[in-house]
Design a protein around this motif. Structure first.
Motif, mmCIF file in Angstrom:
data_model
loop_
_atom_site.group_PDB
_atom_site.id
_atom_site.type_symbol
_atom_site.label_atom_id
_atom_site.label_comp_id
_atom_site.label_asym_id
_atom_site.label_seq_id
_atom_site.Cartn_x
_atom_site.Cartn_y
_atom_site.Cartn_z
ATOM 1 N N VAL C 149 25.440 -63.897 28.201
ATOM 2 C CA VAL C 149 25.737 -63.145 29.420
ATOM 3 C C VAL C 149 24.462 -62.481 29.956
ATOM 4 O O VAL C 149 23.727 -61.840 29.205
ATOM 5 C CB VAL C 149 26.794 -62.040 29.146
ATOM 6 C CG1 VAL C 149 27.018 -61.193 30.397
ATOM 7 C CG2 VAL C 149 28.114 -62.639 28.689
ATOM 8 N N LEU C 226 27.266 -67.056 31.306
ATOM 9 C CA LEU C 226 27.744 -66.386 32.514
ATOM 10 C C LEU C 226 26.728 -65.327 32.946
ATOM 11 O O LEU C 226 25.942 -64.838 32.133
ATOM 12 C CB LEU C 226 29.089 -65.701 32.246
ATOM 13 C CG LEU C 226 30.232 -66.592 31.750
ATOM 14 C CD1 LEU C 226 31.461 -65.737 31.437
ATOM 15 C CD2 LEU C 226 30.577 -67.650 32.801
ATOM 16 N N GLY C 227 26.787 -64.970 34.218
ATOM 17 C CA GLY C 227 25.903 -63.917 34.700
ATOM 18 C C GLY C 227 26.593 -63.098 35.762
ATOM 19 O O GLY C 227 27.550 -63.567 36.400
ATOM 20 N N VAL C 228 26.138 -61.871 35.940
ATOM 21 C CA VAL C 228 26.699 -61.054 37.016
ATOM 22 C C VAL C 228 25.606 -60.166 37.604
ATOM 23 O O VAL C 228 24.783 -59.611 36.877
ATOM 24 C CB VAL C 228 27.904 -60.218 36.528
ATOM 25 C CG1 VAL C 228 27.527 -59.213 35.463
ATOM 26 C CG2 VAL C 228 28.575 -59.507 37.709
#
Lengths: 339, 339, 339, 339
Positions: C149, C226-228
């Motif tokens: 992440v 995943l990334g945010v």
């Protein structure tokens, strides 16, 4: 005056550092550099830095009527003599710390400077560190109220060679002198009593050379506050430069500076960066600010904020600390009115 | 032995705190409490805590053959006498610090304890703080190598009343005594020299009462290391309890504890929580651990880790510090072999 | 090649910043600067910076055979055209981000650069920040294991004017584009899906201008991670630039940078410095490193590390984010093989 | 009412934890405990805790007119039935999260509670953590102004066994449900849209069991603000429980809690403590506060602050998140007015 022509005396590490920082200032021309050893390497370096004259005799700089200001970056034993000669030649002077190993010599040099009316700034670079400056300003603004206790931790990452130690003037004159100046700068009050304790814990060779490598020095200030400095010649984790000033309205602390803010958490541990390794890394920007201020003082004929008097006071405290260490009792310092 | 019946001498703040913590331990029955002032409030409190006996005479506790251990939480001037009587009555003893205001009295009391073969634990609660314990363990494990310098900052959030000050035995015996014990605990070596500097900066009334409110004390340890403690009776931002031990392989620091980890950033500033306000907040868990260890020592007949000898040594250092403050010179401490 | 002659297109804030940084590099001669508005102020500034030519027509720079490299610091709408002309003129190119507002235009420009064989570096200055670089290196060294992440927080201290907003290409193309590039840089993997959520919470005028001022964008990477990213146009406490990458062996976080390490504790609070105010303060050194690398790449004919391809990829992600925001569903990105 | 007689249903880890915490409260008598497996070990444990009745049938507790309140610590599949039966028996209810795996079942149970007029508190223990409570209070006091963005990081130190995973209701219902509740608690506004992204990165067996182990969930709130939660089943450095809420007047962050404040600097690195390992360590005090509040609510007939409605809302969000993950698009949540 809108430009300043400079001469550098002493082409060692610190002399060269000042050259690089001076070259960032548009109004500056570094015309000459002197060093007792003029090598081909030095000549090439000077050419790259667009310094026109390289000489073994610093008198060439003092006799050059174009040169308006000199930087004294030669060994401490030469400082007082060069200051006197430079002042008499009408040059403004930036001199590395300490001014000399003898309070009397320093006083004599300052008298000549006084008479000549030239500027003299002493190289207490740490005053120009943003962290310590911030604490200084907080104290001045009254953020911590009346100061009660000052604490300075100052540890080098590694000791110098024993040869250096032998000619260094001792821990207090060589290393703690920065902390003595910092103490006065942060506290805004003069030191009136010094009690020093020392030990040889880092390297027996330092003891054999007649010096100590670990020290705790307690200070009393004219304003009634107390202070304490702890020194070590070797902090294996890097240059440790912290301070705290505590007063009746609060406390202000300056912590070490680290390369980045990155923190790594793994199954073994949470780790962050070590302090910046040594003075060249930690005080990079402080050295820039320091010469900027000196140049500005020369160009604008304003007052030096880190003066010969400051150099003298730090030396007097260092001398008292040495005496306290030798006698085992506190040593009083007589007030000295700034000329 | 699987259960322990306890009597408490002194129903002040600290006595009541110990009661609450003891009640968390299943093997404990607190049978009796004595206090020179038995109020209705105290009786109601005791009933709520299921303490059967409330008396004005602590001898009632010593004469009660059911009671196996007592907690001495009465004023310091009564400690030595009660210790002797309790030891002779065969009770295990937990005694608040300091054991007495007189090294001779303390020595006499310890001799009786020694002869009686009962346990005596002295209330240096800070040894049971997780932060300081961690530093202690790091030093023992060799994580910082050979210790060179120990630094302890210990500041109360507010001074006690002048009446308390007058009967406190003075800053060193009342407040710094915790730091003297901590110094020995962390360093793992005895103090051999003390140099004390003090000032009255917080409140002139403290000076008029014959005491100081601000101090810096330098220590030399048997292992050659140096130490420094700085104290203030008033840190307006809260209880300031930090320490650092520096050695040839690194440095370990314990910082203050805060209520939460929350940080608030606004247009004005970035702010975080202040340190926990005072000893009841900061050392809540340490007080629990402290009585747990005492009970465990009694039940398992194991060795007390914070003993009468530790109480005596801290007092000797405090006495030397007072002498140094009065004479203005360092004071040597003769080695004292643990019985 | 041992020296490089440079031309600057666009004399706004960022163009002038690059001039100052380029002047720190000994091998550099900045010969010319062009701007559609040539004022007396600009002429005076150019003289002070020893720039020989000031012109309104950037073609003068492209037609000057002495000029080997150009910096494109003009408005985004001009970038693609100038890149193509400069490449055809055989100049190396440093271009501010974004390359253009249109993926097709950018691709066309890159094709010309490719054919001409000149260097093209895109101004993603944050890659040169020591903190983010450190995290990038930790990931490459495997310190956090396989990445799972990535989290990026990127908030400006204040929104630009609405006029700027209108011609900015929108939040994703103007502001988040830096974060999209950072995501690829830190993760070392391409983005394959984008889901964007946005809101107008800072200023309704931004909404009226057709843009958003607050966003959360979720990314899926080719490697499965995943990334945010979370953005705001206004963090009142200053420029907020943090990131974290979490993997199966740990997590690495880069925190904000502050002016000093000073912490002030008072009866009201404990406070520390706010983050450095905005990009000029935070990325001062990153801008220096960025041009240093570009110059080094030109002089040594080495590979650009932040290339036109990187510029293109960031634009593709920005475009997909906009599409996701408009459609309310995730948008897939087709893989694009680096030429 | 001045005392409360309690029955515990389910003698697993969490049931026993509540027993220990309840025993710290003077007004409490824990009369009975039920568990489908009554072992000798359980009997001995119950005796030690002074619990009079140990039974395999929880109806024994519901039928005991002395018992005024029950704690439901049995598997989730039993919660709704027991709630209904307990409510009909007039008992106050503390129920571990989630209330059930089905929104409909939960609604049915809440209706019975509503009709019976008993108290129902749901075990969202994190609301009682001092750090998150502080942030909640800062938001309520307006310290960060109007909220714009909420960020929650929630990572377990290790995944549960695959058997547990299979009956857990999935990541969102089992783990993220705490974060969904926290989001509502901190934001003070209901969630109206959920977009979920998930991946199997920790352990393929979790994927084979039909679940994910890594997730990023974006939320839209009724007040217009955005939120994002990131989850992982395995953070090797320990339990990672942080959050931040950003608004137009500032940002408030709650960081992880560590065992001590100790920092160790060596030649290799500067290291500090890892986060507290898991929920039992991190939320020790929160569990105490949680039952204290429940008991206080029962004794004073005051309002439950973490109610069945809160349990229901968290489940609704979890269900929407699952639907979003499965469909790949955002899912809207209809407003539900609190009864």
């Amino acid at each position: 005056m809108t430009t300043l022509t400079i001469g550098i005396i002493g082409a060692g590490r610190i002399g060269r550092l000042h050259v690089d920082n001076l070259r960032l200032i548009p109004q500056i021309r570094i015309k000459s550099i002197s060093d007792v050893f003029v090598t081909d390497q030095l000549k090439a370096w000077a050419e790259e830095k667009q310094i026109e004259v390289v000489t073994t005799d610093y008198h060439d700089l003092l006799n050059d009527s174009e040169i308006q200001a000199i930087f004294i970056c030669s060994p401490t034993t030469t400082h007082a003599t060069i200051i006197k000669e430079a002042a008499e030649a009408g040059k403004h002077i930036f001199c590395e710390k300490p001014v000399s190993f003898s309070v009397e010599e320093t006083e004599a040099a300052l008298a000549v400077v006084e008479k000549a009316g030239v500027k003299l700034q002493v190289g207490f670079n740490r005053r120009f560190d943003a962290n310590f400056r911030k604490v200084h300003n907080l104290v001045k603004e009254g953020a911590i109220g009346t100061p009660h206790v000052l604490k300075i931790t100052s540890r080098d990452p590694q000791p110098p060679g024993v040869d250096y130690i032998k000619s260094s003037g001792g821990l207090f004159m060589d290393m703690t002198i920065h902390d003595f100046d910092m103490a006065r700068y942060i506290m805004g009050s003069e030191v009136v009593e010094v009690s020093a304790h020392g030990a040889v814990l880092v390297d027996p060779a330092i003891g054999e050379a007649g010096d100590i490598d670990t020290a705790i020095i307690t200070l009393k200030f004219e304003n009634g506050a107390l202070g304490v400095i702890d020194n070590s010649r070797q902090a294996v984790y890097g240059y440790d430069q912290r301070l705290e000033i505590f007063g009746d309205k609060g406390t202000a602390q300056a912590d070490n500076v680290r390369e980045t803010t990155v923190e790594l958490s793994t199954v073994e541990r949470v780790e962050k960066e070590k302090p910046l390794y040594f003075f060249l890394e930690r005080y990079t920007q402080a050295y820039v600010e320091e010469v900027n201020e000196f140049i500005s003082v020369c160009l604008k004929d304003s007052e030096v904020s880190c003066s010969g008097f400051d150099g003298l006071q730090a030396e007097r405290i260092a001398k008292a600390a040495k005496q306290s260490l030798e006698t085992g009792v506190p040593v009083q310092l007589k007030p000295l009115v700034k000329a």
